[in-house]
Design an enzyme around this catalytic site. Structure first.
Site, PDB file in Angstrom:
ATOM      1  N   TYR A 154       0.841  -1.212   0.000  1.00 56.89           N
ATOM      2  CA  TYR A 154       0.000   0.000   0.000  1.00 56.89           C
ATOM      3  C   TYR A 154       0.871   1.255   0.000  1.00 56.89           C
ATOM      4  CZ  TYR A 154      -3.484   3.426   1.548  1.00 56.89           C
ATOM      5  OH  TYR A 154      -4.312   4.525   1.646  1.00 56.89           O
ATOM      6  N   LYS A 158       1.379   4.450  -2.810  1.00 54.21           N
ATOM      7  CA  LYS A 158       1.084   5.863  -2.537  1.00 54.21           C
ATOM      8  C   LYS A 158       2.275   6.750  -2.901  1.00 54.21           C
ATOM      9  CE  LYS A 158      -3.126   5.136  -1.506  1.00 54.21           C
ATOM     10  NZ  LYS A 158      -4.199   5.704  -2.323  1.00 54.21           N
ATOM     11  N   ILE A 187      -8.944   9.315   7.748  1.00 53.23           N
ATOM     12  CA  ILE A 187     -10.242   9.895   7.366  1.00 53.23           C
ATOM     13  C   ILE A 187     -11.322   8.849   7.621  1.00 53.23           C
ATOM     14  CG2 ILE A 187     -11.566  10.973   5.489  1.00 53.23           C
ATOM     15  CD1 ILE A 187      -8.946  12.513   6.125  1.00 53.23           C
ATOM     16  N   THR A 189     -13.741   6.674   6.800  1.00 50.54           N
ATOM     17  CA  THR A 189     -14.297   6.011   5.604  1.00 50.54           C
ATOM     18  C   THR A 189     -14.211   4.502   5.822  1.00 50.54           C
ATOM     19  OG1 THR A 189     -12.217   5.675   4.427  1.00 50.54           O
ATOM     20  CG2 THR A 189     -13.270   7.827   4.120  1.00 50.54           C
TER      21      THR A 189
HETATM   22  N1  LIG Z   1      -9.556   6.843   4.813  1.00 51.39           N
HETATM   23  C1  LIG Z   1      -8.293   7.113   5.093  1.00 51.39           C
HETATM   24  O1  LIG Z   1      -7.882   7.186   6.271  1.00 51.39           O
HETATM   25  C2  LIG Z   1      -7.328   7.354   3.968  1.00 51.39           C
HETATM   26  C3  LIG Z   1      -6.086   7.899   4.268  1.00 51.39           C
HETATM   27  C4  LIG Z   1      -5.189   8.156   3.248  1.00 51.39           C
HETATM   28  C5  LIG Z   1      -5.529   7.858   1.948  1.00 51.39           C
HETATM   29  N2  LIG Z   1      -6.737   7.317   1.667  1.00 51.39           N
HETATM   30  C6  LIG Z   1      -7.047   7.034   0.264  1.00 51.39           C
HETATM   31  O2  LIG Z   1      -8.304   7.583  -0.055  1.00 51.39           O
HETATM   32  C7  LIG Z   1      -8.819   6.898  -1.195  1.00 51.39           C
HETATM   33  C8  LIG Z   1     -10.253   6.555  -0.960  1.00 51.39           C
HETATM   34  O3  LIG Z   1     -10.359   5.632   0.101  1.00 51.39           O
HETATM   35  P1  LIG Z   1     -11.486   5.811   1.182  1.00 51.39           P
HETATM   36  O4  LIG Z   1     -10.820   6.224   2.418  1.00 51.39           O
HETATM   37  O5  LIG Z   1     -12.562   6.625   0.627  1.00 51.39           O
HETATM   38  O6  LIG Z   1     -11.915   4.280   1.418  1.00 51.39           O
HETATM   39  P2  LIG Z   1     -13.003   3.434   0.647  1.00 51.39           P
HETATM   40  O7  LIG Z   1     -12.706   2.001   0.951  1.00 51.39           O
HETATM   41  O8  LIG Z   1     -14.339   3.962   0.962  1.00 51.39           O
HETATM   42  O9  LIG Z   1     -12.719   3.739  -0.904  1.00 51.39           O
HETATM   43  C9  LIG Z   1     -11.990   2.913  -1.762  1.00 51.39           C
HETATM   44  C10 LIG Z   1     -12.915   2.563  -2.924  1.00 51.39           C
HETATM   45  O10 LIG Z   1     -12.170   1.878  -3.929  1.00 51.39           O
HETATM   46  C11 LIG Z   1     -13.043   0.891  -4.460  1.00 51.39           C
HETATM   47  N3  LIG Z   1     -12.259  -0.112  -5.170  1.00 51.39           N
HETATM   48  C12 LIG Z   1     -11.377  -0.986  -4.662  1.00 51.39           C
HETATM   49  N4  LIG Z   1     -10.887  -1.788  -5.636  1.00 51.39           N
HETATM   50  C13 LIG Z   1     -11.475  -1.375  -6.790  1.00 51.39           C
HETATM   51  C14 LIG Z   1     -11.381  -1.805  -8.129  1.00 51.39           C
HETATM   52  N5  LIG Z   1     -10.561  -2.796  -8.508  1.00 51.39           N
HETATM   53  N6  LIG Z   1     -12.136  -1.170  -9.061  1.00 51.39           N
HETATM   54  C15 LIG Z   1     -12.966  -0.171  -8.701  1.00 51.39           C
HETATM   55  N7  LIG Z   1     -13.093   0.282  -7.443  1.00 51.39           N
HETATM   56  C16 LIG Z   1     -12.354  -0.325  -6.498  1.00 51.39           C
HETATM   57  C17 LIG Z   1     -13.761   0.346  -3.243  1.00 51.39           C
HETATM   58  O11 LIG Z   1     -14.895  -0.411  -3.607  1.00 51.39           O
HETATM   59  C18 LIG Z   1     -14.068   1.625  -2.515  1.00 51.39           C
HETATM   60  O12 LIG Z   1     -15.278   2.180  -2.982  1.00 51.39           O
HETATM   61  C19 LIG Z   1      -7.928   5.679  -1.391  1.00 51.39           C
HETATM   62  O13 LIG Z   1      -7.018   5.955  -2.446  1.00 51.39           O
HETATM   63  C20 LIG Z   1      -7.183   5.565  -0.071  1.00 51.39           C
HETATM   64  O14 LIG Z   1      -5.940   4.917  -0.220  1.00 51.39           O
HETATM   65  C21 LIG Z   1      -7.659   7.058   2.647  1.00 51.39           C
END
Ligand SMILES: NC(=O)c1ccc[n+]([C@@H]2O[C@H](COP(=O)([O-])OP(=O)(O)OC[C@H]3O[C@@H](n4cnc5c(N)ncnc54)[C@H](O)[C@@H]3O)[C@@H](O)[C@H]2O)c1
Length: 261
Positions: A154, A158, A187, A189
């Site tokens: 992961y 990034k 965040i 989520t």
């Molecule tokens: N939530 C946090 O703390 C956090 C922190 C840093 C970065 N992020 C990044 O934010 C972004 C969004 O994540 P989030 O926090 O909203 O979580 P989330 O799990 O709600 O969102 C990720 C989404 O990606 C979709 N997904 C996964 N594999 C897929 C595929 N092969 N095809 C299509 N869709 C696919 C999932 O179904 C989900 O809807 C991600 O890139 C994550 O790495 C999140």
């Protein structure tokens, strides 16, 4: 006049930050082309955007599969006439070290988290050029700067997103396409909920874990997806006309607190 009237935005990921961003851009007047692998989430997003009066095409797409992304871009362009904005939020978050991560898991993280950004650019940028330019925002992470243990794949994806963002920005600046990334801390989520439950846990006290995660951030709490969506919306908007090739952290001071410059 709303800030995204007449704009067409492709968003990957239909939960969490992707959902919040689609809501924000739609509230600003954009038509939404959304791609997600979670069919239940896609249906909920469709119902919500339709009932809010937004124009939306939400599709079941595995964003790591070239033909599926190509077809989704084509369907979106056929429905709305082009693409002005791409927000890449879809990701997977496997745990593991280099030893404990198997090769399929490693490759899946690379192709979902990074490959999808290449694919939406590969098929989407020619459409943006036809419209005279646009904006791309990639959702990276603080883990691209300062990673934790046990998230080798992961965190690597990034860091790669930061580099791909700069590369795309340089290649398409003169085409009027601005490309930036955002790097969130924790965040609220579904990805964070999974982290709160732990690798194997199902009955963890999620709110207690969120408070613990929040304490690690100098601001004293975790962030909300709407806060990230607002930053993404700014970067997609004409107000950010001189912003390209950069990463914008939205981490409650987390990386300031551990001395990453
Ligand atoms: N939530 C946090 O703390 C956090 C922190 C840093 C970065 N992020 C990044 O934010 C972004 C969004 O994540 P989030 O926090 O909203 O979580 P989330 O799990 O709600 O969102 C990720 C989404 O990606 C979709 N997904 C996964 N594999 C897929 C595929 N092969 N095809 C299509 N869709 C696919 C999932 O179904 C989900 O809807 C991600 O890139 C994550 O790495 C999140």
């Amino acid at each position: 006049m709303k800030d995204f009237d007449g704009k067409i935005a492709l968003v990957t990921g239909t939960t969490g930050i992707g959902l919040a961003t689609a809501r924000r851009l739609a509230a600003g007047g954009a038509a939404i082309i959304a791609c997600g692998i979670d069919r239940a989430a896609n249906a909920a997003m469709t119902a919500e955007l339709d009932s809010s009066g937004a124009e939306a095409l939400v599709m079941a797409v595995d964003v790591s599969v070239p033909d599926q992304v190509r077809d989704a871009v084509a369907a979106g362009v056929e429905r709305f006439g082009g693409i002005d904005i791409i927000v890449n939020s879809a990701a997977v978050h496997p745990y593991g070290t280099a030893v404990s991560t198997d090769f399929d898991t490693w490759n899946q993280a690379m192709s979902v988290n990074v490959g999808s950004i290449y694919l939406t650019a590969h098929f989407g940028i020619p459409e943006m050029i036809r419209r005279g330019g646009g904006a791309i925002v990639n959702v990276a992470s603080v883990q691209g700067f300062a990673c934790q243990q046990n998230v080798a794949a992961y965190a690597t994806t990034k860091g790669a997103i930061h580099t791909l963002t700069r590369s795309l920005a340089l290649d398409y600046a003169r085409a009027g396409i601005r490309v930036n990334s955002v790097s969130p801390g924790s965040i609220r989520t579904p990805i964070l909920e999974k982290a709160a439950r732990g690798e194997n846990g199902t009955d963890a006290d999620v709110e207690a874990a969120y408070r613990r995660f929040g304490e690690a951030h100098p601001i004293g709490r975790i962030g909300e997806p709407e806060e990230v969506a607002e930053l993404i919306a700014f970067l997609c908007s004409s107000k950010a006309g001189f912003c390209t090739g950069a990463d914008y952290r939205i981490d409650g001071g987390l990386t300031a607190g551990i001395g990453v410059k």
